[in-house]
Design a protein around this motif. Structure first.
Motif, PDB file in Angstrom:
ATOM      1  N   ALA A  14      46.964  44.808  49.157  1.00  0.00           N
ATOM      2  CA  ALA A  14      45.794  44.299  48.456  1.00  0.00           C
ATOM      3  C   ALA A  14      44.946  45.461  47.947  1.00  0.00           C
ATOM      4  N   GLY A  15      44.480  45.325  46.712  1.00  0.00           N
ATOM      5  CA  GLY A  15      43.721  46.380  46.066  1.00  0.00           C
ATOM      6  C   GLY A  15      44.574  47.324  45.245  1.00  0.00           C
ATOM      7  N   SER A  17      47.975  48.329  42.598  1.00  0.00           N
ATOM      8  CA  SER A  17      48.311  48.034  41.205  1.00  0.00           C
ATOM      9  C   SER A  17      49.821  48.002  41.010  1.00  0.00           C
ATOM     10  N   ARG A  67      41.016  41.959  35.740  1.00  0.00           N
ATOM     11  CA  ARG A  67      41.915  42.702  36.641  1.00  0.00           C
ATOM     12  C   ARG A  67      43.263  42.984  35.984  1.00  0.00           C
ATOM     13  N   ASN A  84      45.785  45.217  38.249  1.00  0.00           N
ATOM     14  CA  ASN A  84      44.959  46.056  39.120  1.00  0.00           C
ATOM     15  C   ASN A  84      44.214  45.193  40.133  1.00  0.00           C
ATOM     16  N   ASN A  85      43.764  45.840  41.183  1.00  0.00           N
ATOM     17  CA  ASN A  85      43.002  45.150  42.221  1.00  0.00           C
ATOM     18  C   ASN A  85      43.708  43.863  42.652  1.00  0.00           C
ATOM     19  N   LYS A  87      45.412  40.882  44.696  1.00  0.00           N
ATOM     20  CA  LYS A  87      44.988  40.093  45.841  1.00  0.00           C
ATOM     21  C   LYS A  87      46.175  39.333  46.403  1.00  0.00           C
ATOM     22  N   SER A 122      48.050  41.574  52.718  1.00  0.00           N
ATOM     23  CA  SER A 122      46.619  41.715  53.038  1.00  0.00           C
ATOM     24  C   SER A 122      46.371  42.826  54.041  1.00  0.00           C
TER      25      SER A 122
END
Length: 122
Positions: A14-15, A17, A67, A84-85, A87, A122
Motif C-alpha cells: 500500500a502506498g 506504484s 492517483r 500511484n498511492n 490501496k 496492507s
C-alpha cells in the motif's frame, strides 16, 4: 481485429506504484479510444480510466482520480496506466480495452486483453 496484451501487474505494498502497459496489434491503434477496467474477485468489471484517440481527452472513475494516470503512445501502439498511492481496494485483474468511443461502459468496447493481476498488500 485488435489484439491487446497487458503487462506490468504484480504485488506491491500500500502506498506504492505500478505502471501497466497494453500493447495493441492488428488494426490501426490510433483509430480506437482506449480504456482500463478492473475486476476484483466476486465483483463486476468496473471502469477505471479512458483516453480518446487523439490523447486530448481523459477521464477517470472517482475511486482513482488523482492517483492514476492514463496515457497513450500511438507511435508505439501502447496505452499505459500509471498507478500511484495504491490501496488494498485497488487489488484486481486489470484489463485494457479498445473501442470506437471514449466511454466508461464495458459494452462500448469491442476488444479486450487477457488482463494482468495487481495485488496491493496492507
Amino acid at each position: 481485429q485488435v489484439q491487446l496484451v497487458e503487462s506490468g501487474g504484480g504485488l506491491v505494498q500500500a502506498g506504492g506504484s505500478l505502471r501497466l502497459s497494453c500493447v495493441a496489434s492488428g488494426r490501426t491503434f490510433s483509430n480506437y479510444a482506449m480504456g482500463w477496467f478492473r475486476q476484483a474477485p466476486g465483483k463486476e468489471r468496473e471502469f477505471v480510466a479512458a483516453i480518446s484517440r487523439s490523447r486530448i481527452f481523459t477521464f477517470y472513475s472517482d475511486s482513482v482520480k488523482g492517483r492514476f494516470t492514463i496515457s497513450r503512445d500511438n507511435a508505439k501502439n501502447t496505452v499505459y496506466l500509471q498507478m500511484n498511492n495504491l490501496k488494498p481496494e485497488d487489488t484486481a485483474v486489470y484489463y485494457c480495452a479498445a473501442g470506437p468511443l471514449r466511454s466508461e461502459v464495458v459494452a462500448d468496447y469491442a476488444y479486450w486483453g487477457q488482463g494482468t493481476l495487481v495485488t496491493v498488500s496492507s
